[in-house]
Design a protein around this motif. Sequence first.
Motif, mmCIF file in Angstrom:
data_model
loop_
_atom_site.group_PDB
_atom_site.id
_atom_site.type_symbol
_atom_site.label_atom_id
_atom_site.label_comp_id
_atom_site.label_asym_id
_atom_site.label_seq_id
_atom_site.Cartn_x
_atom_site.Cartn_y
_atom_site.Cartn_z
ATOM 1 N N LYS A 67 43.008 -8.678 68.118
ATOM 2 C CA LYS A 67 42.676 -8.594 69.545
ATOM 3 C C LYS A 67 43.919 -8.805 70.408
ATOM 4 O O LYS A 67 44.145 -8.080 71.379
ATOM 5 C CB LYS A 67 41.605 -9.633 69.899
ATOM 6 C CG LYS A 67 40.216 -9.296 69.396
ATOM 7 C CD LYS A 67 39.208 -10.361 69.808
ATOM 8 C CE LYS A 67 37.804 -10.004 69.355
ATOM 9 N NZ LYS A 67 36.816 -11.048 69.733
ATOM 10 N N VAL A 68 44.718 -9.814 70.052
ATOM 11 C CA VAL A 68 45.937 -10.088 70.819
ATOM 12 C C VAL A 68 46.920 -8.928 70.669
ATOM 13 O O VAL A 68 47.544 -8.490 71.645
ATOM 14 C CB VAL A 68 46.592 -11.406 70.361
ATOM 15 C CG1 VAL A 68 47.922 -11.624 71.082
ATOM 16 C CG2 VAL A 68 45.659 -12.588 70.619
ATOM 17 N N GLN A 69 47.043 -8.403 69.439
ATOM 18 C CA GLN A 69 47.969 -7.297 69.213
ATOM 19 C C GLN A 69 47.556 -6.047 69.994
ATOM 20 O O GLN A 69 48.401 -5.347 70.564
ATOM 21 C CB GLN A 69 48.041 -6.961 67.716
ATOM 22 C CG GLN A 69 49.097 -5.909 67.386
ATOM 23 C CD GLN A 69 50.486 -6.354 67.783
ATOM 24 O OE1 GLN A 69 50.967 -7.395 67.316
ATOM 25 N NE2 GLN A 69 51.143 -5.589 68.652
ATOM 26 N N THR A 70 46.259 -5.783 70.037
ATOM 27 C CA THR A 70 45.768 -4.630 70.799
ATOM 28 C C THR A 70 46.127 -4.769 72.272
ATOM 29 O O THR A 70 46.555 -3.809 72.925
ATOM 30 C CB THR A 70 44.241 -4.486 70.635
ATOM 31 O OG1 THR A 70 43.940 -4.239 69.254
ATOM 32 C CG2 THR A 70 43.709 -3.332 71.469
ATOM 33 N N ALA A 71 45.963 -5.975 72.806
ATOM 34 C CA ALA A 71 46.305 -6.221 74.215
ATOM 35 C C ALA A 71 47.801 -6.024 74.452
ATOM 36 O O ALA A 71 48.213 -5.413 75.445
ATOM 37 C CB ALA A 71 45.880 -7.632 74.617
#
Length: 263
Positions: free
Chosen positions: A234-238
């Motif tokens: 999730k953090v990487q996608t953001a």
Amino acid sequence: MKRFAMITMLLVAVFGLLAACSDSSSKTGEKAEEKETLVIGIDDKFAPMGFRDENNEIVGFDIDLAKAAAEKMAVEIEFQPIDWKTKEAELNSGRIDLIWNGYTVTDERKEKVLFTKPYLANAQVVVTLADSELSKLDDLAGKVVGLQSLSSASDALAGNPISEDIKTVTEFSDNVTALSDLKSGRLDAVVIDEIVINYYMTTQKDTFKILEEELAPEEYAVGIKKGNEELQNKVQTALDEMNTDGTAEEISIKWLGEDKVLK
């Protein structure tokens, strides 16, 4: 009948207490990837990545980047200043959900935490006073050098042959204190992040200079608890979205004066 009524009331009270304890336990054990508010551990004396301004507000490159990521993830965030020496312990205990404040990727740390892809390049350098006679790493022989305790600065110095010739290595809880001791003459030099000292050299002109050779290149990434690949993704996608839409570039220019974000 009275005895029966009393037993019934006691049973109701006991079951109510058990239900309350169960509810409390489930909230405490809530998974980080499911939480509506993520707690981010920071060193609040690490300008320009995360620090307190003149109004005691926490600001900086990583603060803005984390806030922008939170909007894309549709979660709230809370910044929690921590003792940087215990950052991995804070993460693994669940007291924080992310380490996000100039957190350098190292092989040793990879064994303890999950990392996103690196988002910013950095290097460990040696800084001294502007009028110092020191100019290169070999000049540190017989000198007193300071650095932040359990930081990547310590690893970078230990990995260089000059470390064997240094008279004393003094560790500090933060870079601010180390630089203060340098200015007061208690240190000859400080090992520090290049991004950090570049910021101080713009705010305290003609005070410091960086020695010619850097100690080691490195990269910053976000740290997540081992086993929590869902939150990592999730953090990487953001972060990826902010690289694409220009948000990360804007934040870099604001705090670093140029686009230094790794794509």
